[in-house]
Design an enzyme around this catalytic site. Structure first.
Site, PDB file in Angstrom:
ATOM      1  N   CYS A  93      -1.179  15.366 -12.455  1.00 22.57           N
ATOM      2  CA  CYS A  93      -1.774  14.109 -11.986  1.00 22.57           C
ATOM      3  C   CYS A  93      -2.532  14.277 -10.670  1.00 22.57           C
ATOM      4  CB  CYS A  93      -0.663  13.060 -11.825  1.00 22.57           C
ATOM      5  SG  CYS A  93      -1.257  11.437 -11.316  1.00 22.57           S
ATOM      6  N   GLY A 117       0.547  10.365   1.562  1.00 17.66           N
ATOM      7  CA  GLY A 117       1.852  10.476   2.199  1.00 17.66           C
ATOM      8  C   GLY A 117       2.661  11.666   1.746  1.00 17.66           C
ATOM      9  N   CYS A 188       6.455   8.201 -12.306  1.00 20.60           N
ATOM     10  CA  CYS A 188       6.197   6.764 -12.183  1.00 20.60           C
ATOM     11  C   CYS A 188       6.384   5.982 -13.473  1.00 20.60           C
ATOM     12  CB  CYS A 188       4.791   6.538 -11.619  1.00 20.60           C
ATOM     13  SG  CYS A 188       3.445   7.189 -12.650  1.00 20.60           S
TER      14      CYS A 188
END
Length: 347
Positions: A93, A117, A188
């Protein structure tokens, strides 16, 4: 003023990144990517991003990347398990979706940098491990394009995760009001178990035969997709007195092969090259480096060379010491000290 596009997840880490970047003098704009169909998650995190954007006075945009994500990541994830592989969706990804979209937006908008992050650093023009080795995410970033790296910022790369939240909440008390989604997972689109995803597409509960390393039938299992290399539970071995581990998965006949721990050991790992520059092998030379075979594994010393097989570049790592539980589909990532050289997907 230098402009930076920050990939925002809606969590404390990425929200604090926006503040740190502002402190460093950047003009920050946020980007939230809708990549899966779990609308409850999107609602939670977009509410957080809106809250953060208002407090810091930054603009943000939302891009629906679900179609590309399904093709490049979700379908790859599902099909890999069907082939008996253990996929690494985050490693796929990052280069194919997240950073690709972010740099497309940055280029269109004339923004200088892209920030995330991730717990990683940039050193000498390369992705490098984060200071917090327990949270280091450099392994998942091995596929990023070299031309991107000079424009990437990792504000948390020199931070310790455990120390971060108290500091962030002290400096920005309103961060404590951000909501966190229940049952948050590393992947996710996986709520509880990867099998829940596979069950939507395949029959994952087709009983099959367990073989030993000599090919003899020794027991039964619940369906090959329920196993990954190194797993030691969930199958039956007749008369077993010692632990058995999955050492091979055969999707074509729904069998798994089991053996003792030493059956998991190997000194050679082969991978389809994904991001290791050809320049390392201009004269057919090999390189001495360290390698990781999965996210949580320790780095192992290796000599790596590259060969052409069937029109494909294959990386072959010869390790000084054996590694255990090498799984096809995972990433083989090469390091020079703490810097990422590149890597490929294990075959």
């Amino acid at each position: 003023m230098r402009k930076v596009l920050l990939l925002m997840s809606g969590g404390v880490d990425s929200s604090y990144c926006a503040y740190l970047l502002q402190k460093q003098g950047y003009a920050v704009s946020g980007l939230y990517l809708k990549l899966h169909d779990k609308e409850a998650k999107h609602d939670y995190y977009l509410k957080n991003i809106e809250f953060c954007a208002q407090h810091l006075g930054i603009p943000y945009r939302v891009i629906d990347g679900r179609e590309a994500f399904k093709k490049q990541v979700y379908d790859y994830f599902v099909e890999s398990y069907a082939k008996g592989l253990t996929p690494n969706p985050c490693a796929m990804c990052n280069p194919e979706i997240k950073f690709k979209i972010a740099f497309e937006v940055a280029d269109i908008e004339g923004l200088d940098f892209v920030a995330t992050g991730h717990y990683a650093q940039i050193k000498e023009g390369r992705i490098a491990q984060g200071v917090d080795m327990s949270k280091d995410q450099s392994y998942f970033l091995f596929g990023l394009k070299p031309e991107w790296i000079a424009r990437i910022i990792f504000p948390l790369g020199d931070k310790i995760k455990e120390e971060l939240k108290p500091i962030a909440l002290h400096e920005l008390p309103w961060l404590g009001t951000l909501e966190s989604y229940k049952d948050s997972q590393e992947i996710c689109f996986v709520e509880h178990s990867y099998l829940d995803v596979l069950k939507k597409h395949y029959n994952t509960e087709s009983q099959g035969v367990v073989l030993d390393t000599q090919g003899r039938e020794v027991g039964t299992h619940k369906g090959y997709m329920q196993y990954t290399i190194g797993k030691r539970k969930g199958f039956n071995v007749k008369g077993a007195l010692t632990p058995h581990y999955v050492v091979k998965i055969n999707p074509q006949d729904n069998t798994i092969v089991v053996g003792d721990k030493e059956s998991l050991a190997t000194r050679e790992v082969r991978a389809l090259n994904f991001s290791l520059p050809k320049a390392y092998f201009v004269n057919g030379d090999s390189i001495d480096c360290a390698v990781k075979i999965r996210y949580r594994s320790h780095k192992a010393k290796a000599n790596v060379h590259c060969v052409q097989e069937g029109g494909k570049e294959i990386l072959i790592a010869h390790l000084e010491e054996p590694v255990y539980g090498v799984a096809s589909g995972q990433a083989l990532v090469l390091y020079d000290a703490d810097k990422v050289l590149g890597g490929g997907f294990i075959i």
